[in-house]
Write a protein that holds these residues in place. Sequence first.
Motif, PDB file in Angstrom:
ATOM      1  N   LEU A  29     -12.162 -17.336  -1.916  1.00  0.00           N
ATOM      2  CA  LEU A  29     -11.639 -16.742  -1.654  1.00  0.00           C
ATOM      3  C   LEU A  29     -11.821 -15.820  -3.167  1.00  0.00           C
ATOM      4  CD1 LEU A  29      -8.667 -15.984  -0.603  1.00  0.00           C
ATOM      5  CD2 LEU A  29      -7.070 -17.496  -2.175  1.00  0.00           C
ATOM      6  N   PRO A  30     -11.905 -14.454  -2.680  1.00  0.00           N
ATOM      7  CA  PRO A  30     -11.620 -13.330  -3.416  1.00  0.00           C
ATOM      8  C   PRO A  30     -10.278 -12.934  -4.444  1.00  0.00           C
ATOM      9  CG  PRO A  30     -13.510 -12.742  -2.178  1.00  0.00           C
ATOM     10  CD  PRO A  30     -12.475 -14.229  -1.792  1.00  0.00           C
ATOM     11  N   VAL A  31      -9.758 -12.920  -5.541  1.00  0.00           N
ATOM     12  CA  VAL A  31      -9.199 -12.382  -6.381  1.00  0.00           C
ATOM     13  C   VAL A  31      -8.970 -10.718  -6.542  1.00  0.00           C
ATOM     14  CG1 VAL A  31      -6.984 -13.099  -7.674  1.00  0.00           C
ATOM     15  CG2 VAL A  31      -8.180 -14.764  -5.933  1.00  0.00           C
ATOM     16  N   ILE A  32      -8.296 -10.313  -5.988  1.00  0.00           N
ATOM     17  CA  ILE A  32      -8.596  -8.956  -6.440  1.00  0.00           C
ATOM     18  C   ILE A  32      -7.202  -8.288  -7.274  1.00  0.00           C
ATOM     19  CG2 ILE A  32      -9.560  -6.424  -6.090  1.00  0.00           C
ATOM     20  CD1 ILE A  32     -10.452  -8.325  -3.382  1.00  0.00           C
ATOM     21  N   ALA A  33      -7.087  -8.200  -8.789  1.00  0.00           N
ATOM     22  CA  ALA A  33      -6.065  -7.276  -9.352  1.00  0.00           C
ATOM     23  C   ALA A  33      -5.532  -5.669  -8.394  1.00  0.00           C
ATOM     24  CB  ALA A  33      -6.089  -7.478 -10.290  1.00  0.00           C
ATOM     25  N   TYR A  34      -4.586  -5.535  -8.638  1.00  0.00           N
ATOM     26  CA  TYR A  34      -4.169  -4.205  -8.148  1.00  0.00           C
ATOM     27  C   TYR A  34      -2.735  -3.619  -9.099  1.00  0.00           C
ATOM     28  CZ  TYR A  34       0.051  -5.345  -5.515  1.00  0.00           C
ATOM     29  OH  TYR A  34       0.791  -5.128  -5.106  1.00  0.00           O
ATOM     30  N   ASP A  35      -3.600  -1.955  -9.401  1.00  0.00           N
ATOM     31  CA  ASP A  35      -1.860  -2.434 -10.432  1.00  0.00           C
ATOM     32  C   ASP A  35      -0.877  -0.934  -9.402  1.00  0.00           C
ATOM     33  OD1 ASP A  35      -2.781  -2.582 -12.943  1.00  0.00           O
ATOM     34  OD2 ASP A  35      -4.399  -1.314 -12.042  1.00  0.00           O
ATOM     35  N   ASP A  36      -1.179  -0.687  -8.058  1.00  0.00           N
ATOM     36  CA  ASP A  36      -0.257   0.371  -6.945  1.00  0.00           C
ATOM     37  C   ASP A  36      -0.908   0.157  -6.190  1.00  0.00           C
ATOM     38  OD1 ASP A  36       0.724   2.625  -6.365  1.00  0.00           O
ATOM     39  OD2 ASP A  36      -0.717   4.045  -7.078  1.00  0.00           O
ATOM     40  N   ILE A  37       0.406   0.016  -5.284  1.00  0.00           N
ATOM     41  CA  ILE A  37       0.151  -0.731  -3.987  1.00  0.00           C
ATOM     42  C   ILE A  37      -0.610   0.354  -2.729  1.00  0.00           C
ATOM     43  CG2 ILE A  37       2.422   0.076  -2.915  1.00  0.00           C
ATOM     44  CD1 ILE A  37       0.851  -3.517  -1.735  1.00  0.00           C
ATOM     45  N   ALA A  38      -0.830   1.460  -3.402  1.00  0.00           N
ATOM     46  CA  ALA A  38      -1.633   2.754  -2.374  1.00  0.00           C
ATOM     47  C   ALA A  38      -2.739   2.700  -1.994  1.00  0.00           C
ATOM     48  CB  ALA A  38      -0.837   4.286  -3.307  1.00  0.00           C
ATOM     49  N   GLU A  39      -3.508   2.509  -3.526  1.00  0.00           N
ATOM     50  CA  GLU A  39      -4.660   1.685  -3.735  1.00  0.00           C
ATOM     51  C   GLU A  39      -5.335   0.241  -2.940  1.00  0.00           C
ATOM     52  OE1 GLU A  39      -6.084  -0.651  -7.079  1.00  0.00           O
ATOM     53  OE2 GLU A  39      -4.319   1.292  -8.324  1.00  0.00           O
ATOM     54  N   VAL A  40      -4.458  -0.299  -2.515  1.00  0.00           N
ATOM     55  CA  VAL A  40      -4.964  -1.369  -1.582  1.00  0.00           C
ATOM     56  C   VAL A  40      -4.332  -0.912   0.081  1.00  0.00           C
ATOM     57  CG1 VAL A  40      -3.985  -3.664  -0.948  1.00  0.00           C
ATOM     58  CG2 VAL A  40      -4.004  -2.737  -3.121  1.00  0.00           C
ATOM     59  N   ILE A  41      -3.497   0.040   0.016  1.00  0.00           N
ATOM     60  CA  ILE A  41      -3.420   0.456   1.405  1.00  0.00           C
ATOM     61  C   ILE A  41      -4.132   1.339   1.538  1.00  0.00           C
ATOM     62  CG2 ILE A  41      -1.755   1.970   2.479  1.00  0.00           C
ATOM     63  CD1 ILE A  41       0.259   0.548   1.256  1.00  0.00           C
ATOM     64  N   ALA A  42      -4.761   2.139   0.703  1.00  0.00           N
ATOM     65  CA  ALA A  42      -6.517   3.239   1.127  1.00  0.00           C
ATOM     66  C   ALA A  42      -7.170   2.085   1.017  1.00  0.00           C
ATOM     67  CB  ALA A  42      -6.291   4.456  -0.426  1.00  0.00           C
ATOM     68  N   LYS A  43      -7.470   0.694   0.799  1.00  0.00           N
ATOM     69  CA  LYS A  43      -8.797   0.050   1.089  1.00  0.00           C
ATOM     70  C   LYS A  43      -8.603  -0.266   2.329  1.00  0.00           C
ATOM     71  CE  LYS A  43      -9.907  -1.202  -3.494  1.00  0.00           C
ATOM     72  NZ  LYS A  43     -10.015  -2.402  -3.978  1.00  0.00           N
ATOM     73  N   ILE A  44      -7.662  -1.066   2.452  1.00  0.00           N
ATOM     74  CA  ILE A  44      -7.590  -1.340   3.426  1.00  0.00           C
ATOM     75  C   ILE A  44      -7.251  -0.724   5.651  1.00  0.00           C
ATOM     76  CG2 ILE A  44      -5.465  -2.731   5.680  1.00  0.00           C
ATOM     77  CD1 ILE A  44      -4.057  -3.895   3.105  1.00  0.00           C
ATOM     78  N   ASN A  45      -6.941   0.561   5.179  1.00  0.00           N
ATOM     79  CA  ASN A  45      -7.279   1.856   5.727  1.00  0.00           C
ATOM     80  C   ASN A  45      -9.073   2.623   5.722  1.00  0.00           C
ATOM     81  OD1 ASN A  45      -4.713   1.591   7.005  1.00  0.00           O
ATOM     82  ND2 ASN A  45      -3.821   3.080   5.593  1.00  0.00           N
ATOM     83  N   ALA A  46      -9.370   1.801   4.954  1.00  0.00           N
ATOM     84  CA  ALA A  46     -10.891   2.345   5.121  1.00  0.00           C
ATOM     85  C   ALA A  46     -11.790   1.565   6.121  1.00  0.00           C
ATOM     86  CB  ALA A  46     -11.500   2.371   3.359  1.00  0.00           C
ATOM     87  N   GLY A  47     -11.057   0.620   5.990  1.00  0.00           N
ATOM     88  CA  GLY A  47     -12.334  -0.532   6.651  1.00  0.00           C
ATOM     89  C   GLY A  47     -11.676  -1.161   8.387  1.00  0.00           C
ATOM     90  N   PRO A  48     -12.460  -2.034   8.602  1.00  0.00           N
ATOM     91  CA  PRO A  48     -11.829  -1.293  10.791  1.00  0.00           C
ATOM     92  C   PRO A  48     -10.749  -2.616  10.407  1.00  0.00           C
ATOM     93  CG  PRO A  48     -13.970  -3.143   9.922  1.00  0.00           C
ATOM     94  CD  PRO A  48     -13.704  -2.540   8.440  1.00  0.00           C
ATOM     95  N   LYS A  49      -9.824  -2.246  11.223  1.00  0.00           N
ATOM     96  CA  LYS A  49      -8.370  -2.291  11.421  1.00  0.00           C
ATOM     97  C   LYS A  49      -8.262  -4.875  11.706  1.00  0.00           C
ATOM     98  CE  LYS A  49      -7.539   0.741  13.922  1.00  0.00           C
ATOM     99  NZ  LYS A  49      -7.217   2.154  15.150  1.00  0.00           N
ATOM    100  N   PRO A  50      -8.150  -5.217  10.681  1.00  0.00           N
ATOM    101  CA  PRO A  50      -8.165  -5.889  10.849  1.00  0.00           C
ATOM    102  C   PRO A  50      -6.853  -6.971  11.302  1.00  0.00           C
ATOM    103  CG  PRO A  50      -7.070  -5.868   8.356  1.00  0.00           C
ATOM    104  CD  PRO A  50      -7.111  -4.088   9.970  1.00  0.00           C
TER     105      PRO A  50
END
Length: 470
Positions: free
Chosen positions: A351-372
């Motif tokens: 399980l990779p644990v990845i820290a984030y500061d702004d939820i917008a970065e996370v949403i951008a990462k999710i949307n950059a990949g194939p739909k989960p």
Amino acid sequence: MIDQPGTTAQRAATAFAAQAAGTAARRMSFGVAERRGALDRLAEAIRRNEAAVVAALATDFGKPEAEVILTELLPVMQELRHARRNLRRWMRPRRPLPTLATLGTSARIRPEARGVCLIIAPWNYPFSLCLGPLVSALAAGNSAILKPSEMTPATSALIARMMGEAFSPDLVTVVEGGVEASEALLALPFDHIFFTGSPAVGSIVMAAAAKTLASVTLELGGKSPTIVGSQADLTQAAKWITFGKFANAGQTCIAPDHVFVHRSVKDDFTAALRLRIAKSYGEAGASPHLAQIVSDRHAERLSGLLSDALSKGAQLTLGGEMQGRRMAPTLIEALTPEMRISSEEIFGPILPVIAYDDIAEVIAKINAGPKPLALYVFDKDRAGTERIIAATSSGSVGVNLTVAQFTHTGLPFGGVNHSGIGAAHGEYGFRAFSHERAILTNHGSALPLVFPPYTARVKRLIGLVKRFLG
Ligand code: NAD
């Protein structure tokens, strides 16, 4: 493997011909009572073979008995019970009201069996992902050929024996084998193909289906992200993520693949996670409550993914040991995009644990990949959670829980594009295996009023309708 004479291609063709010959007759004879009878025979076969199912999964990948009952037997039993109870309602035609153009007619939508169906199953839940879809196929009035995974041979042989005892091969039969068996089957003109497995093989299946124009349901996989927000209940999040990730040793299509955690709670969350992992599986790693990795090849793949990440700068914060084919629950941090683990579906207890500061970065990462296939959000901030749901796409979403969406028979279970096409479970499974046939009956339709010749009166009438529709 039970004795199945002939080459794989011959066995596949014989099994198909036997079922195809009965399709027309089944349309008339496979009503509510007969379908319930078939579901009862399946339920009875499962009851009689419970101990054998537990033994087969222990042989195939050391799966603990409680986990076999929870994740292999109960889902199928629940589908069976739900289908039996709702079958009559599902089969009832729906009657949409007439529209302006069809006044004087009556409409109905009649769910009809598709015909001969092929169910190709994966190895990770080799029992429930083979027989769960069979429940829907039978409920919808179809015959089915099952192709269990060759990676779990004890379960495959058991399913073949059970189906041979419970059903006549013109209704349900099993063709065992690996890629060659799948290929031989996929060359045949099935009416519907229900495939569960990887996106790569999913696209091979869809290409094969394109040749015969078989309809498909594809239940695929991919990386399911998990977000732990700053207002999450961290103990609850750790409890659910530990279960969702390490049940079946992480070999679950909807397991949390990796966790994005808000930096303000990252240390507390990691501490809660370690505590929960220790409580669930002990400190030593090789816990009897943990399933094995299915094969040496898959164990090597996981070791390779881990060493690739570590060689490129990832930090190991828990686990990492592999004893035989049992891998300890493993936590890693400091991921970078060059690491294979950042893009490949992990499908194991890392399980990779990845820290984030702004939820917008996370949403951008999710949307950059194939739909989960699944997306999980842990947070007490309801508005924030809804914003994440609205800004992304995935097959399903779990809020403050993991994997439990699979067990709700009222929810469609499936992916979107890369993670799947179509849905399974309950009425959605029934519909996947049904053709919704549109029937319109004339009782005195006004439509002939606008048939040719297009006289001035007819043109006036057409103009009136056009004005009415705006
Ligand atoms: P897989 O795609 O390798 O195999 C699935 C089935 O396809 C097996 O029966 C196999 O014999 C057959 N197959 C393999 N190669 C083939 C080929 N070239 N042509 C035709 N058939 C072929 O998948 P797997 O390794 O058994 O399962 C793991 C994958 O399945 C993961 O990606 C996981 O996320 C996904 N999965 C999805 C769901 C879901 O419900 N969406 C459930 C479980 C697993």
